[in-house]
Design a protein around this motif. Structure first.
Motif, PDB file in Angstrom:
ATOM      1  N   PRO A 258     -11.102   3.020   1.676  1.00 41.86           N
ATOM      2  CA  PRO A 258     -11.975   2.656   0.291  1.00 41.86           C
ATOM      3  C   PRO A 258     -12.968   2.691  -0.217  1.00 41.86           C
ATOM      4  O   PRO A 258     -13.717   3.015   0.798  1.00 41.86           O
ATOM      5  CB  PRO A 258     -11.368   0.622   1.248  1.00 41.86           C
ATOM      6  CG  PRO A 258     -11.389   1.061   2.477  1.00 41.86           C
ATOM      7  CD  PRO A 258     -11.132   2.072   3.204  1.00 41.86           C
ATOM      8  N   LEU A 259     -12.826   2.303  -1.171  1.00 43.42           N
ATOM      9  CA  LEU A 259     -14.322   2.924  -1.877  1.00 43.42           C
ATOM     10  C   LEU A 259     -15.145   1.129  -1.523  1.00 43.42           C
ATOM     11  O   LEU A 259     -15.347   0.118  -1.973  1.00 43.42           O
ATOM     12  CB  LEU A 259     -14.345   2.973  -3.249  1.00 43.42           C
ATOM     13  CG  LEU A 259     -13.546   4.219  -3.958  1.00 43.42           C
ATOM     14  CD1 LEU A 259     -13.643   4.910  -5.699  1.00 43.42           C
ATOM     15  CD2 LEU A 259     -13.825   5.582  -3.072  1.00 43.42           C
TER      16      LEU A 259
ATOM     17  N   THR B 132      -8.028   1.675  -4.197  1.00 40.24           N
ATOM     18  CA  THR B 132      -8.099   1.785  -2.635  1.00 40.24           C
ATOM     19  C   THR B 132      -7.989   1.061  -1.458  1.00 40.24           C
ATOM     20  O   THR B 132      -8.204   0.845  -0.402  1.00 40.24           O
ATOM     21  CB  THR B 132      -9.451   2.698  -2.616  1.00 40.24           C
ATOM     22  OG1 THR B 132     -10.732   1.589  -2.715  1.00 40.24           O
ATOM     23  CG2 THR B 132      -9.539   3.957  -3.726  1.00 40.24           C
ATOM     24  N   GLY B 133      -8.103  -0.939  -2.283  1.00 39.08           N
ATOM     25  CA  GLY B 133      -7.943  -1.625  -1.282  1.00 39.08           C
ATOM     26  C   GLY B 133     -10.182  -2.072  -1.115  1.00 39.08           C
ATOM     27  O   GLY B 133     -10.044  -2.607   0.160  1.00 39.08           O
ATOM     28  N   GLY B 134     -10.683  -1.745  -2.232  1.00 39.77           N
ATOM     29  CA  GLY B 134     -11.701  -1.586  -1.715  1.00 39.77           C
ATOM     30  C   GLY B 134     -12.890  -2.472  -2.349  1.00 39.77           C
ATOM     31  O   GLY B 134     -12.141  -3.375  -2.376  1.00 39.77           O
ATOM     32  N   ASP B 135     -14.410  -2.647  -2.581  1.00 41.88           N
ATOM     33  CA  ASP B 135     -15.082  -3.142  -3.117  1.00 41.88           C
ATOM     34  C   ASP B 135     -16.044  -3.133  -3.836  1.00 41.88           C
ATOM     35  O   ASP B 135     -17.425  -2.098  -3.080  1.00 41.88           O
ATOM     36  CB  ASP B 135     -15.235  -4.050  -1.716  1.00 41.88           C
ATOM     37  CG  ASP B 135     -16.466  -5.670  -2.078  1.00 41.88           C
ATOM     38  OD1 ASP B 135     -16.588  -5.297  -3.262  1.00 41.88           O
ATOM     39  OD2 ASP B 135     -16.454  -6.083  -1.646  1.00 41.88           O
ATOM     40  N   VAL B 136     -15.799  -2.848  -5.143  1.00 46.58           N
ATOM     41  CA  VAL B 136     -17.020  -2.118  -5.984  1.00 46.58           C
ATOM     42  C   VAL B 136     -17.789  -3.179  -6.600  1.00 46.58           C
ATOM     43  O   VAL B 136     -17.522  -3.569  -7.444  1.00 46.58           O
ATOM     44  CB  VAL B 136     -15.719  -0.704  -6.587  1.00 46.58           C
ATOM     45  CG1 VAL B 136     -17.611   0.101  -7.371  1.00 46.58           C
ATOM     46  CG2 VAL B 136     -15.910  -0.090  -5.801  1.00 46.58           C
TER      47      VAL B 136
ATOM     48  N   ALA C 186      -9.713  -9.059  -7.286  1.00 47.55           N
ATOM     49  CA  ALA C 186     -11.007 -10.595  -7.678  1.00 47.55           C
ATOM     50  C   ALA C 186     -12.267 -10.173  -7.954  1.00 47.55           C
ATOM     51  O   ALA C 186     -12.106  -8.436  -8.551  1.00 47.55           O
ATOM     52  CB  ALA C 186     -11.149 -11.078  -6.042  1.00 47.55           C
ATOM     53  N   PHE C 187     -12.710 -11.031  -8.798  1.00 46.61           N
ATOM     54  CA  PHE C 187     -14.195 -10.535  -9.253  1.00 46.61           C
ATOM     55  C   PHE C 187     -15.016 -11.698  -9.246  1.00 46.61           C
ATOM     56  O   PHE C 187     -14.358 -12.695  -9.505  1.00 46.61           O
ATOM     57  CB  PHE C 187     -14.026  -9.592 -11.076  1.00 46.61           C
ATOM     58  CG  PHE C 187     -13.752 -10.707 -12.021  1.00 46.61           C
ATOM     59  CD1 PHE C 187     -14.749 -11.974 -12.375  1.00 46.61           C
ATOM     60  CD2 PHE C 187     -11.942 -11.389 -12.502  1.00 46.61           C
ATOM     61  CE1 PHE C 187     -14.274 -12.320 -14.077  1.00 46.61           C
ATOM     62  CE2 PHE C 187     -11.904 -11.873 -12.748  1.00 46.61           C
ATOM     63  CZ  PHE C 187     -12.874 -12.425 -13.707  1.00 46.61           C
ATOM     64  N   ASP C 188     -16.121 -11.240  -9.243  1.00 41.98           N
ATOM     65  CA  ASP C 188     -17.549 -12.449  -9.435  1.00 41.98           C
ATOM     66  C   ASP C 188     -18.507 -12.011 -10.484  1.00 41.98           C
ATOM     67  O   ASP C 188     -19.085 -10.351 -10.479  1.00 41.98           O
ATOM     68  CB  ASP C 188     -17.801 -12.096  -8.200  1.00 41.98           C
ATOM     69  CG  ASP C 188     -18.802 -13.584  -7.967  1.00 41.98           C
ATOM     70  OD1 ASP C 188     -19.014 -14.274  -8.932  1.00 41.98           O
ATOM     71  OD2 ASP C 188     -20.208 -13.672  -7.085  1.00 41.98           O
TER      72      ASP C 188
ATOM     73  N   HIS D 203     -10.563  -5.945  -4.224  1.00 41.86           N
ATOM     74  CA  HIS D 203      -9.365  -6.302  -3.478  1.00 41.86           C
ATOM     75  C   HIS D 203      -9.639  -7.334  -2.480  1.00 41.86           C
ATOM     76  O   HIS D 203     -10.210  -7.340  -1.210  1.00 41.86           O
ATOM     77  CB  HIS D 203      -8.248  -4.993  -2.626  1.00 41.86           C
ATOM     78  CG  HIS D 203      -6.843  -4.890  -2.082  1.00 41.86           C
ATOM     79  ND1 HIS D 203      -6.457  -6.078  -1.966  1.00 41.86           N
ATOM     80  CD2 HIS D 203      -5.717  -4.395  -2.771  1.00 41.86           C
ATOM     81  CE1 HIS D 203      -4.833  -6.069  -1.419  1.00 41.86           C
ATOM     82  NE2 HIS D 203      -4.701  -5.150  -2.073  1.00 41.86           N
ATOM     83  N   PRO D 204      -8.654  -8.442  -2.469  1.00 40.92           N
ATOM     84  CA  PRO D 204      -9.013  -9.503  -1.750  1.00 40.92           C
ATOM     85  C   PRO D 204      -7.985 -10.115  -0.296  1.00 40.92           C
ATOM     86  O   PRO D 204      -7.938 -10.445   0.292  1.00 40.92           O
ATOM     87  CB  PRO D 204      -9.162 -10.881  -3.016  1.00 40.92           C
ATOM     88  CG  PRO D 204      -8.174 -10.281  -3.624  1.00 40.92           C
ATOM     89  CD  PRO D 204      -7.731  -8.936  -3.537  1.00 40.92           C
ATOM     90  N   GLY D 205      -6.594  -8.658  -0.290  1.00 41.86           N
ATOM     91  CA  GLY D 205      -5.990  -8.622   0.862  1.00 41.86           C
ATOM     92  C   GLY D 205      -4.894  -9.165   0.342  1.00 41.86           C
ATOM     93  O   GLY D 205      -5.089  -9.654  -0.850  1.00 41.86           O
TER      94      GLY D 205
END
Length: 442
Positions: free
Chosen positions: A13-14, A252-256, A279-281, A294-296
């Motif tokens: 994941p990125l 990639t199932g990541g969090d950027v 998901a986004f914030d 990607h929150p799962g």
């Protein structure tokens, strides 16, 4: 096959933070607009991408002094000594960019003459310059085709006119704006493009002294003025690059965290991102941005139809399709802007995706391609396990999509032709490293 290769060790994941600068689709046009002023212009947050290098070179060929400002990404343009450029030198840029066509209006106003080389750009479908040339002719320009390009003059100057675009083309709308601001009289453009980058260009021209009214129903009215001054401007952020990294996080199932990304220009994208399961914030602080992750759980299949603004942007489609290969069910994609934009899916299928393309319109959005034998719709069955494979990049946005797929795939891929990605993505290899991607030059 090109030797510019990136070796990608995928399957991780990125995660991390990167920053986007000014929009590629605005910055290059803002640089051209500096030609219209009779005093220097200053542009901030200019990304270090190939398209900027090309336009800077063309401006300097025409006598504009371009210098770096004090701030990183700041450029200053002094148009005091605009002159005709050598045709052979201009032709060095032939085939490398489509931006030269937008030099017509400013050069006709400054010099009474413009030479435009053969145009290049991404091979994603017909982007004829017929709309551009017809609009210029309506304003009094004379266009002569030569073996090396177009020789354009305006014996009596450019005149205001009423013109309706057959399709709300971004490039043709920019052409009319840059030509009409100093034309004699009033120009009324109907069926104009109204993308955020167009509105930002109008804001720049207004700072220069132009009088431009944006009416309802895609009507733009431009009152020509005798002179324009320079501008100081910080462009809107690149919503295409921001969406590309968002799609990479999802695939990639990541969090950027994308510093600089803004909600206002991305609302349509964010709606689809939510429907897929991303998901986004949003951080609205002056130095903020948008976090995408990607929150799962499983991603969900969707209907994705591209359209002109405020619809789903065609440049968002390709990166998002990579994420859709990981969604459960059948996703449908209907491309209504460029008829050959789905060619990149062949490489995704080689990596294990299940994508079938169709000539029919698989969606309800009005489309120009339904009866013209173009494969412009696709069905994506997922989720698919992506496996490493060597790919050759055909164009800018497809290239980033192939890169995302390689990052999401298990194993090591070799991505050929990454120089095309540098046309629109600043320092993307360093950004990949910042996000923990395992990549190296081949």
């Amino acid at each position: 096959m090109t030797t510019d290769v990136l070796v990608v060790h995928g399957g991780s994941p990125l995660r991390g933070q990167i920053r986007v600068r000014g929009a590629k689709n605005l910055v290059s046009k803002a640089m051209v607009a500096a030609l219209l002023g009779d005093s220097p212009s200053r542009l901030y947050d200019v990304p270090a991408i190939r398209d900027v290098e090309i336009v800077r070179g063309l401006l300097e060929l025409h006598g504009v002094r371009v210098s770096d400002g004090e701030e990183h990404g700041e450029l200053v343009f002094d148009p005091a000594n605009v002159e005709r450029a050598n045709v052979d030198e201009i032709n060095v840029h032939a085939g490398s960019s489509r931006i030269p066509i937008l030099f017509c209006g400013p050069l006709l106003h400054k010099l009474g003459h413009a030479f435009i080389p053969d145009l290049g750009g991404c091979n994603i479908g017909g982007r004829p310059i017929d709309f551009h040339l017809q609009a210029l002719r309506e304003m009094g320009a004379v266009v002569d085709k030569t073996p090396s390009g177009l020789d354009i003059t305006a014996p009596n100057g450019l005149q205001g006119t009423k013109f309706e675009l057959p399709y709300p083309s971004v490039g043709a709308t920019e052409q009319v704006l840059l030509a009409a601001v100093r034309a004699h009289g009033v120009t009324e453009l109907r069926n104009a493009a109204v993308e955020p980058e167009i509105m930002d260009l109008i804001a720049i021209l207004q700072k220069m002294g132009a009088i431009i009214n944006v009416h309802t129903d895609r009507v733009i009215e431009i009152e020509g003025v005798d002179r324009l001054r320079g501008y100081t401007h910080r462009p809107i952020p690149d919503r295409i690059e921001a969406a590309s990294w968002a799609a990479a996080a999802l695939a990639t199932g990541g969090d950027v965290y994308v510093q600089g990304a803004r909600q206002a220009e991305m609302m349509t994208f964010l709606n689809l991102y939510t429907k897929v399961g991303g998901a986004f914030d949003i951080d609205d602080s002056p130095t903020g941005g948008i976090r995408f992750w990607h929150p799962g759980g499983e991603l969900k299949a969707v209907l994705l139809e591209t359209d002109v603004h405020p619809g789903f942007m065609t440049d968002w489609q390709q990166p998002m399709v990579v994420a859709l290969t990981q969604a459960r069910g059948l996703s449908i994609v209907h491309e209504t802007v460029y008829e050959r934009r789905l060619g990149y899916t062949d490489a995704l299928n080689q990596m294990g995706a299940t994508i079938q393309t169709y000539r029919e319109c698989l969606g309800g959005t009005p489309c120009r391609f339904g009866r013209r034998n173009f494969t412009h719709s696709a069905v994506i069955a997922g989720p698919s396990k992506l496996l490493a494979h060597d790919v050759v990049i055909p164009d800018l946005r497809a290239g980033f999509s192939h890169l995302i797929a390689a990052l999401a795939a298990e194993g090591t891929s070799r991505v050929y032709g990454v120089e095309l990605i540098r046309r629109g993505y600043e320092d993307f290899e360093a950004k990949l490293a910042a996000l923990g991607a395992s990549v190296e030059k081949g």
